[in-house]
Design an enzyme around this catalytic site. Structure first.
Site, PDB file in Angstrom:
ATOM      1  N   THR A 240     -45.540  53.466   5.403  1.00 20.50           N
ATOM      2  CA  THR A 240     -44.349  53.413   4.536  1.00 20.50           C
ATOM      3  C   THR A 240     -43.565  51.973   5.068  1.00 20.50           C
ATOM      4  O   THR A 240     -42.691  51.426   4.339  1.00 20.50           O
ATOM      5  CB  THR A 240     -43.625  54.787   4.586  1.00 20.50           C
ATOM      6  OG1 THR A 240     -44.279  55.446   4.009  1.00 20.50           O
ATOM      7  CG2 THR A 240     -42.073  54.604   3.993  1.00 20.50           C
TER       8      THR A 240
ATOM      9  N   TYR B 289     -43.330  54.598  -3.984  1.00 20.12           N
ATOM     10  CA  TYR B 289     -43.375  53.391  -3.564  1.00 20.12           C
ATOM     11  C   TYR B 289     -44.849  53.409  -3.357  1.00 20.12           C
ATOM     12  O   TYR B 289     -45.483  54.652  -2.987  1.00 20.12           O
ATOM     13  CB  TYR B 289     -42.559  53.078  -2.203  1.00 20.12           C
ATOM     14  CG  TYR B 289     -42.899  54.309  -1.062  1.00 20.12           C
ATOM     15  CD1 TYR B 289     -42.002  55.302  -1.106  1.00 20.12           C
ATOM     16  CD2 TYR B 289     -43.806  54.201  -0.172  1.00 20.12           C
ATOM     17  CE1 TYR B 289     -42.409  56.332   0.031  1.00 20.12           C
ATOM     18  CE2 TYR B 289     -44.077  55.176   0.742  1.00 20.12           C
ATOM     19  CZ  TYR B 289     -43.399  56.244   0.864  1.00 20.12           C
ATOM     20  OH  TYR B 289     -43.572  57.183   1.912  1.00 20.12           O
TER      21      TYR B 289
ATOM     22  N   SER C 210     -51.043  56.084   6.060  1.00 22.22           N
ATOM     23  CA  SER C 210     -51.883  56.635   7.196  1.00 22.22           C
ATOM     24  C   SER C 210     -52.503  57.919   6.777  1.00 22.22           C
ATOM     25  O   SER C 210     -53.127  58.590   7.381  1.00 22.22           O
ATOM     26  CB  SER C 210     -50.879  56.890   8.194  1.00 22.22           C
ATOM     27  OG  SER C 210     -50.196  58.049   8.131  1.00 22.22           O
TER      28      SER C 210
ATOM     29  N   THR D 130     -46.148  57.406   8.691  1.00 26.07           N
ATOM     30  CA  THR D 130     -45.782  58.869   9.641  1.00 26.07           C
ATOM     31  C   THR D 130     -46.635  59.778   9.627  1.00 26.07           C
ATOM     32  O   THR D 130     -46.656  60.771  10.512  1.00 26.07           O
ATOM     33  CB  THR D 130     -44.264  58.874   9.451  1.00 26.07           C
ATOM     34  OG1 THR D 130     -44.113  59.188   8.091  1.00 26.07           O
ATOM     35  CG2 THR D 130     -43.317  57.944   9.821  1.00 26.07           C
ATOM     36  N   ASP D 131     -47.366  60.054   8.374  1.00 23.52           N
ATOM     37  CA  ASP D 131     -48.124  61.206   8.151  1.00 23.52           C
ATOM     38  C   ASP D 131     -49.247  61.497   9.235  1.00 23.52           C
ATOM     39  O   ASP D 131     -49.301  62.711   9.660  1.00 23.52           O
ATOM     40  CB  ASP D 131     -49.124  60.916   6.987  1.00 23.52           C
ATOM     41  CG  ASP D 131     -48.342  61.171   5.673  1.00 23.52           C
ATOM     42  OD1 ASP D 131     -47.254  61.061   5.783  1.00 23.52           O
ATOM     43  OD2 ASP D 131     -48.819  60.813   4.700  1.00 23.52           O
TER      44      ASP D 131
ATOM     45  N   LYS E 231     -44.816  65.522  13.204  1.00 29.97           N
ATOM     46  CA  LYS E 231     -44.038  65.244  12.229  1.00 29.97           C
ATOM     47  C   LYS E 231     -43.601  66.681  11.617  1.00 29.97           C
ATOM     48  O   LYS E 231     -44.482  67.388  11.512  1.00 29.97           O
ATOM     49  CB  LYS E 231     -44.743  64.578  11.082  1.00 29.97           C
ATOM     50  CG  LYS E 231     -44.081  64.251   9.995  1.00 29.97           C
ATOM     51  CD  LYS E 231     -44.632  63.138   8.794  1.00 29.97           C
ATOM     52  CE  LYS E 231     -43.818  62.837   7.835  1.00 29.97           C
ATOM     53  NZ  LYS E 231     -44.452  61.786   6.908  1.00 29.97           N
TER      54      LYS E 231
ATOM     55  N   GLU F  80     -53.818  88.550  21.672  1.00 29.96           N
ATOM     56  CA  GLU F  80     -54.222  89.422  20.650  1.00 29.96           C
ATOM     57  C   GLU F  80     -55.676  89.405  20.446  1.00 29.96           C
ATOM     58  O   GLU F  80     -56.365  90.464  19.748  1.00 29.96           O
ATOM     59  CB  GLU F  80     -53.559  89.160  19.436  1.00 29.96           C
ATOM     60  CG  GLU F  80     -52.188  89.607  19.658  1.00 29.96           C
ATOM     61  CD  GLU F  80     -51.291  89.401  18.170  1.00 29.96           C
ATOM     62  OE1 GLU F  80     -51.467  90.200  17.330  1.00 29.96           O
ATOM     63  OE2 GLU F  80     -50.682  88.333  18.070  1.00 29.96           O
TER      64      GLU F  80
HETATM   65  N1  ASP Z   1     -47.509  58.342   3.540  1.00 29.31           N
HETATM   66  C1  ASP Z   1     -47.188  57.377   4.480  1.00 29.31           C
HETATM   67  C2  ASP Z   1     -47.946  57.124   5.532  1.00 29.31           C
HETATM   68  O1  ASP Z   1     -48.185  58.028   6.306  1.00 29.31           O
HETATM   69  C3  ASP Z   1     -45.739  58.126   4.866  1.00 29.31           C
HETATM   70  C4  ASP Z   1     -44.975  57.372   5.960  1.00 29.31           C
HETATM   71  O2  ASP Z   1     -45.464  56.264   6.436  1.00 29.31           O
HETATM   72  O3  ASP Z   1     -43.901  57.734   6.303  1.00 29.31           O
HETATM   73  O4  ASP Z   1     -48.400  56.183   5.385  1.00 29.31           O
END
Ligand code: ASP
Length: 367
Positions: free
Chosen positions: A53, A66, A99, A132-133, A205, A322
């Site tokens: 992103t 986006y 990602s 971020t994924d 995340k 457990e």
């Molecule tokens: N789907 C995006 C990615 O991981 C989300 C992000 O970058 O925040 O590339």
């Protein structure tokens, strides 16, 4: 009084003459070398861009849509005012993907390039831009296989570059600020986002949309950063590395998500499909139903390595609580979430580590 005035005047004249001589000689030196002296002493940071992103652009699908991975690493640097005062920056495009499409081919490309950069003294630190994924997965993989005291930092953004108050430029600035800080040496691979510094082992995340998405649930962040300062909360920690496997096709390790009404079908199918290992995203402290546990017994008998992790998102999965792990022949993930447990098991299997007690030891390796 007149004498004092004369003395002051003459010291001013000396100072002025000195300044003129200094200016003339340094402009001569500049003309000779042709280099801008201010920047040549700055640390060198190589930006490896992978997409995400942070390099996303608005799409027309809806007001918040986006497409990730549309802007290059060079453009990212150019869009961050003042970053050139922190470091001498160069960018290379490793991939340009969202990602969710991250994969082990890109991980190997990154690891090999980073090893080469430091072996040949091409840069003092590396900043990786990433979606971020799966950022925590890439960070964890690199943390395990790269042996260097140079800072390696991943950063990204929750909002695309075209959004109102995009967070990418500030994250990029702060990632470089941490990368050039002497206190960042020897801390393994880090994630810098939203004014916070996290170690690869503990970060995850936690929110689909919030800017404050990365958290280190168990250990807490290792530091804080803003435009003016970098603060680490403790000394560097030592940890074990695993050799980067020679074979780039990592062994097949699947994650199975546990839930109410759980049967053994997915476990049996994964074994049939040739999985070398399974990670259970278990309920609570890594539990599965009785029926699924029988499926795990069958899998263990077939030689598959099983790691119990948890779908909860926080806390430890300990041995023999457990579930009687000794009796069932299972490994537990302790603090590692399922997606990181999967990578660690893949790396161990790729390095021919099959002994369960050795594998269990390696899950403890960063304490
Ligand atoms: N789907 C995006 C990615 O991981 C989300 C992000 O970058 O925040 O590339």
């Amino acid at each position: 009084m007149a004498q004092l005035y004369r003395r002051r005047c003459s010291s001013w004249v000396y100072a002025l003459v000195g300044a003129i001589i200094f200016a003339v000689s340094s402009s001569f030196a500049l003309a000779q070398t042709g280099k801008a002296p201010m920047h040549s002493s700055l640390p060198r940071v190589l930006v490896l861009a992978t997409g995400g992103t942070i390099s996303g652009k608005a799409s027309e699908r809806s007001a918040i849509s986006y497409d990730a991975g549309a802007v290059t690493g060079e453009d990212l640097i150019a869009g961050v005012p003042g970053i050139e005062k922190l470091a001498r920056l160069k960018a290379e495009q490793i991939s340009n993907i969202p990602s969710q499409n991250m994969n082990s081919k890109v991980w190997f490309r990154l690891a090999e390039r980073i090893n080469q950069v430091f072996a040949h003294d091409e840069a003092d630190a590396v900043v990786i831009t990433h979606g971020t994924d799966t950022m925590e997965e890439t960070a964890f993989f690199l943390d395990k296989v790269i042996k260097t005291s140079h800072p390696v930092i991943l950063t990204g953004a929750m909002r695309p570059s075209t959004a109102i108050s995009a967070d990418g430029p500030a994250n990029m600035y702060e990632a470089v600020k941490v990368a050039v800080d002497p206190a960042a040496q020897g801390r393994g691979v880090m994630i810098v986002l939203n004014d916070t510094i996290h170690a690869a082992r503990w970060v995850t995340k936690t929110s689909t949309t919030s800017l404050e998405t990365f958290k280190s649930q168990i250990a807490g962040p290792i530091g804080a950063v803003d435009a003016a300062s970098v603060r680490f909360f403790g000394p560097p920690v030592s940890f074990n590395h695993i050799a980067l496997p020679t074979e780039q096709n990592l062994p097949q390790v699947r994650i199975i998500y546990a839930h109410a009404d759980m049967d053994a079908q997915q476990i049996d199918e994964a074994v049939k499909a040739g999985a070398a290992g399974l990670v259970i995203a278990g309920m609570g402290d890594g539990n599965v139903s009785q029926e699924a546990l029988s499926g795990l017994d069958r899998a263990v008998k077939a030689g598959v390595i099983i790691v119990r992790s948890a779908r909860v998102g926080e806390g430890f999965v300990n041995r023999n609580v457990e579930v009687n792990d000794d009796e069932h022949g299972l490994v537990v993930s302790y603090d590692l979430n399922p997606q990181k447990a999967r990578i660690l098991l893949q790396l161990l299997l790729a390095n021919h580590v099959r002994d369960k007690s050795k594998i269990q030891q390696d899950f403890l390796a960063r304490y």
